[in-house]
Write a protein that holds these residues in place. Sequence first.
Motif: not given
Ligand SMILES: [Zn+2]
Length: 210
Positions: A162, A168-169, A185, A190
Amino acid sequence: MAPSDLRIVGGHLALDLVNTVEPRVPGATDFREHLHTPEDLLDWGLRAGLLDAGEAESVRAAWAASPAAGDQALRATHEVREATYGALLSVLGHSADAAPQLEILSLRWAAATARSALVPGGRGQPVRVVVGTTPAALVPDRLVTEAINLLRTVDVRHLRACPLEQGGCGWLFLDHSRNGSRRWCAMEDCGAQAKARRLTERRRAARATT
Ligand SMILES: [Zn+2]
């Protein structure tokens, strides 16, 4: 967030394990941990499909009899998780050498194999391998086996992170979308946050020009 709220989106148990911290930033140690206690680990393992309810009861009983065994399983899980993440970064081409991580996984895998058994599958059925014949170590034993299976067979074209650089994470997942276009993800998480951020930035830019 309790482990019971943690999203399971990796598409493979070993990736779901990697995604029990957030954000997932290479080299970072100040992440948010979702597996704090042996009980968190069991809760997550049940939700992720690592073990069934009966097995979870055996594990819980083993850890109740020896709390040190629960702590040890949690430590082993963290170790397997970080080694798996490091090895996958190398698979993705984000880091050069995964030899130290693979050595950790090799040792854990050898121990897990020693606690595995071949059992008859029944008439007309193939033989089965049961990983986790020792309840106290069942969780990390299965996780390292999953990690090795993924590392051996992963199709790198489908493995994604991601995108951190776009807000993102950093979680890892397998993109099985038909056109290989999955970027986040989870779009509702996100993806939606990034979209909201872009909208705010556009509005701000528009305001600045008027
Ligand atoms: Zn994410």
